[in-house]
Design an enzyme around this catalytic site. Structure first.
Site, PDB file in Angstrom:
ATOM      1  N   PRO A  95      42.111  12.084  41.820  1.00  0.00           N
ATOM      2  CA  PRO A  95      43.344  12.762  42.544  1.00  0.00           C
ATOM      3  C   PRO A  95      43.053  12.922  43.865  1.00  0.00           C
ATOM      4  CG  PRO A  95      42.921  13.886  40.484  1.00  0.00           C
ATOM      5  CD  PRO A  95      41.695  13.166  40.693  1.00  0.00           C
ATOM      6  N   GLU A 122      36.463  18.474  34.148  1.00  0.00           N
ATOM      7  CA  GLU A 122      36.974  19.148  35.228  1.00  0.00           C
ATOM      8  C   GLU A 122      36.801  18.466  36.449  1.00  0.00           C
ATOM      9  OE1 GLU A 122      39.164  22.261  37.346  1.00  0.00           O
ATOM     10  OE2 GLU A 122      38.773  21.878  35.064  1.00  0.00           O
ATOM     11  N   ARG A 160      44.714  -9.978  40.577  1.00  0.00           N
ATOM     12  CA  ARG A 160      45.732 -11.155  40.637  1.00  0.00           C
ATOM     13  C   ARG A 160      45.980 -11.669  41.963  1.00  0.00           C
ATOM     14  NH1 ARG A 160      50.791  -9.369  42.302  1.00  0.00           N
ATOM     15  NH2 ARG A 160      51.719 -10.377  40.438  1.00  0.00           N
ATOM     16  N   ASP A 175      55.164 -10.449  46.542  1.00  0.00           N
ATOM     17  CA  ASP A 175      55.489  -9.215  45.698  1.00  0.00           C
ATOM     18  C   ASP A 175      55.832  -8.265  46.675  1.00  0.00           C
ATOM     19  OD1 ASP A 175      54.522 -10.305  43.449  1.00  0.00           O
ATOM     20  OD2 ASP A 175      52.425  -9.821  43.700  1.00  0.00           O
TER      21      ASP A 175
END
Length: 258
Positions: A95, A122, A160, A175
């Site tokens: 994160p 953790e 992709r 896209d």
């Protein structure tokens, strides 16, 4: 391209890596997708890969030894590799990392070898961040159980973009986010469904008009849903003026509805 994923749960990747676009890309020899259980590189009889944090606190922390051992196993033999071969990008999914984007996907698609590290518990021993990885990536401002799902997301977005992966090479070009904007709306047959008609511009056969319609739809959709993207997008003076008029029109409409 070669992609290796270090994970405690390699079975999670079987269906994803063997299906759809990723499976076809492997069948074509465009990419090699591999998983490696870093528990196999634990240096204790119980094969534990985590321990309590120094200084106390809740949760467990991934140890440095098994992660370093797994990466070094993947890199064995590179010392004798051909001159000019690039070192792999070693990517920590967490994160705290750089927010993943289409721009980063294009950047990674130009590499020859990617190694993803998927953590659990953790967090990671900080020495993994400091002395092993080259990149830290996040797929959003939220916390998941582990790095496996984010690694799948990044892998899909990167593969992709590799030449030959998609049946139509223009698909990736158009896209959302490829030009900094959200993608325009799509329609297919029938031309009318339950009274809802396909826009006339798309039925005209006039390619210039179609491209103009698509561009304006892309601009309008971006303004409505992700206006912050317009600050970095490459726009012509005419497009900026058109957007200014659209903003004014919406502001006036909002005032009238109060």
């Amino acid at each position: 391209m070669r992609i290796d994923v270090l994970t405690l749960f390699p079975e999670m990747f079987a269906g994803v890596f063997g299906s759809s676009i990723l499976g076809k890309a492997q069948d074509k020899g465009i990419v090699s997708l591999n998983t490696l259980n870093f528990r196999d590189f634990a240096n204790n009889k119980h094969n534990t890969v985590d321990d309590t944090p120094y200084g106390g606190g809740g949760g467990m922390v991934l140890k440095a030894e098994p992660i370093f051992g797994a990466v070094e196993h993947l890199l064995e033999g590179r010392a004798g590799s051909e001159a000019g071969e690039r070192s792999p990008r070693i990517i920590l999914m967490c994160p705290q990392g750089r927010p993943f984007s289409q721009e980063i996907a294009r950047e990674l698609a130009a590499e020859e070898h990617l190694i993803f590290i998927c953590g659990h518990y953790e967090g990671y021993d900080e020495r993994i961040r400091e002395y092993l990885v080259t990149d830290e990536l996040s797929v959003g401002d939220y916390v998941l159980t582990g790095g496996e799902l984010p690694a799948m997301v990044v892998t899909d977005a990167v593969v992709r973009l590799l030449p030959g992966t998609l049946g139509n090479e223009q698909s990736a070009v158009a896209d959302s986010f490829s030009d900094g904007l959200l993608e325009y709306p799509h329609y297919t047959r029938p031309a009318e469904f339950r009274g809802w008609k396909v826009p006339d511009a798309l039925l005209s056969g006039h390619h210039a008009e179609i491209e103009k319609w698509r561009r304006r739809q892309s601009l309008e959709r971006t303004l409505a849903r992700r206006p912050e993207l317009l600050e970095r997008a490459e726009l012509t003076g005419e497009e900026r003026a058109w957007l200014d008029g659209l903003r004014t029109e919406r502001e006036n409409s909002a005032k009238e509805s109060r």
